[in-house]
Design an enzyme around this catalytic site. Structure first.
Site, short mmCIF file in Angstrom:
data_model
loop_
_atom_site.label_atom_id
_atom_site.label_comp_id
_atom_site.label_asym_id
_atom_site.label_seq_id
_atom_site.Cartn_x
_atom_site.Cartn_y
_atom_site.Cartn_z
N MET A 19 -11.70 5.63 -0.56
CA MET A 19 -12.32 5.90 0.74
C MET A 19 -12.91 7.30 0.66
SD MET A 19 -9.35 4.16 3.00
CE MET A 19 -8.26 4.14 1.58
N HIS A 56 -8.23 2.04 -4.12
CA HIS A 56 -9.17 1.89 -3.00
C HIS A 56 -9.74 3.28 -2.67
CE1 HIS A 56 -9.52 0.75 1.59
NE2 HIS A 56 -10.69 1.00 1.04
N ASP A 111 -7.13 -5.78 4.09
CA ASP A 111 -6.38 -4.52 4.14
C ASP A 111 -6.33 -4.00 5.57
OD1 ASP A 111 -5.20 -2.11 3.47
OD2 ASP A 111 -6.96 -1.29 2.44
N SER A 118 0.84 -1.20 0.00
CA SER A 118 0.00 0.00 0.00
C SER A 118 0.87 1.25 0.00
CB SER A 118 -0.90 0.00 1.24
OG SER A 118 -1.47 1.28 1.39
N MET A 171 -8.26 9.04 -0.20
CA MET A 171 -9.05 9.45 0.98
C MET A 171 -9.52 10.89 0.80
SD MET A 171 -6.81 7.87 4.07
CE MET A 171 -6.05 6.24 3.95
N MET A 192 -11.80 -4.77 5.33
CA MET A 192 -10.94 -3.89 6.13
C MET A 192 -10.71 -4.54 7.49
SD MET A 192 -10.17 -1.28 4.26
CE MET A 192 -9.16 -0.57 5.57
N ASP A 223 -4.41 4.20 -1.98
CA ASP A 223 -5.47 4.62 -1.06
C ASP A 223 -5.88 6.07 -1.30
OD1 ASP A 223 -5.90 2.33 0.73
OD2 ASP A 223 -3.78 2.61 1.21
N HIS A 244 -1.32 -1.10 -4.27
CA HIS A 244 -2.58 -0.63 -3.69
C HIS A 244 -2.48 0.88 -3.46
CE1 HIS A 244 -6.23 -1.22 -1.24
NE2 HIS A 244 -5.70 -0.37 -0.38
C1 DX5 Z 1 -6.07 2.16 5.54
C2 DX5 Z 1 -5.67 1.80 4.14
C3 DX5 Z 1 -4.65 0.73 4.06
C4 DX5 Z 1 -3.34 1.04 4.74
C5 DX5 Z 1 -2.83 -0.25 5.33
O1 DX5 Z 1 -7.22 2.92 5.52
O2 DX5 Z 1 -6.79 1.40 3.37
O3 DX5 Z 1 -4.43 0.33 2.71
O4 DX5 Z 1 -2.36 1.58 3.90
O5 DX5 Z 1 -1.71 0.02 6.07
P1 DX5 Z 1 -1.05 -1.02 7.07
O6 DX5 Z 1 -0.70 -2.25 6.31
O7 DX5 Z 1 0.16 -0.29 7.58
O8 DX5 Z 1 -2.06 -1.29 8.15
ZN ZN Z 2 -6.45 0.49 1.38
#
Ligand code: DX5
Ligand code: ZN
Length: 221
Positions: A69, A67, A176, A9, A38, A138, A36, A34
């Site tokens: 969010m 992903h 994740d 990620s 947000m 999650m 993220d 991956h």
């Molecule tokens: C959190 C993200 C994850 C995050 C995971 O909201 O969706 O993808 O990067 O990070 P780790 O593996 O450090 O928990």
């Molecule tokens: Zn993620």
């Protein structure tokens, strides 16, 4: 079950040099990347959007697993597809018209995914299974890297694997949050086949060794 895929990620990478960071995990043996996204509304953090993904796209041959969010993700699907996403995962909790949203993702030629928060029920997926290429469980509350794995999601992963098997569809089951060598083994045993890991890979001083270590524990029965 097919081989387990490892998806670092990007959230835990050094944002000052992202193309080098991506190349480093690609050379270290990652299967997917991956990304993220947000929005500061659906989750209390902000990251990046389509322009950054588009800029990174020529620097890597990895599958870009995006992903989202964010609220109202349907407003931005086209932009993420045009930026080079290979799969787009939206949150169940952010999509009142989930069936339509998943159809829109597929119509863009992109693999469709749904993410479930730790508190969310899997029953809401019953009527969209034919629209789905991947399910993302999650194992932390979304928003930040480096959080502690929530044990309660392990039985959820098993139930989802049973559900997928009962349909005879080839839907990927990703996990994740909080993935490391210990939790990786447990979620794989429960039926996950895509493992997303931020800190466990990007914060490691030897990323290739970390990915090798994950693969080694995943190979154990
Ligand atoms: C959190 C993200 C994850 C995050 C995971 O909201 O969706 O993808 O990067 O990070 P780790 O593996 O450090 O928990
Ligand atoms: Zn993620």
């Amino acid at each position: 079950m097919s081989e387990v895929l490892i998806a670092p990620s990007l959230l835990s990478a050094d944002f000052a040099c992202l193309s080098e960071e991506i190349q480093s995990v690609e050379q270290a043996g990652a299967d997917w990347l991956h990304l993220d996204v947000m929005d500061g509304v659906f989750v209390p953090n902000l990251t990046f959007g389509p322009p950054l993904i588009k800029a990174l796209r020529p620097h890597s041959g990895l599958h870009f697993d995006v992903h989202l969010m964010m609220i109202e993700p349907e407003r931005h699907l086209e932009a993420f597809a045009a930026a080079g996403a290979d799969s787009i995962t939206v949150h169940l909790e952010a999509c009142p018209h989930l069936h339509r949203t998943l159809g829109q993702i597929r119509a863009l030629g992109v693999r469709s995914g749904v993410a479930l928060n730790p508190s969310s029920n899997i029953g809401d997926l019953d009527y969209v299974l034919d629209q789905l290429d991947q399910i993302l469980v999650m194992a932390v509350n979304p928003g930040f890297g480096g959080q502690k794995f929530i044990e309660a999601v392990v039985p959820k992963i098993s139930r989802l694997r049973d559900l997928i098997q009962s349909t005879d569809r080839s839907i990927d089951l990703a996990v994740d949050g909080g993935i490391d060598a210990t939790t990786a083994r447990r979620v794989k045993s429960a039926g996950a086949n895509v493992l997303i890991a931020g800190q466990a890979i990007f914060k490691s001083s030897d990323r290739a060794a970390s990915i090798r270590e994950l693969r080694a524990v995943l190979a154990l029965e």
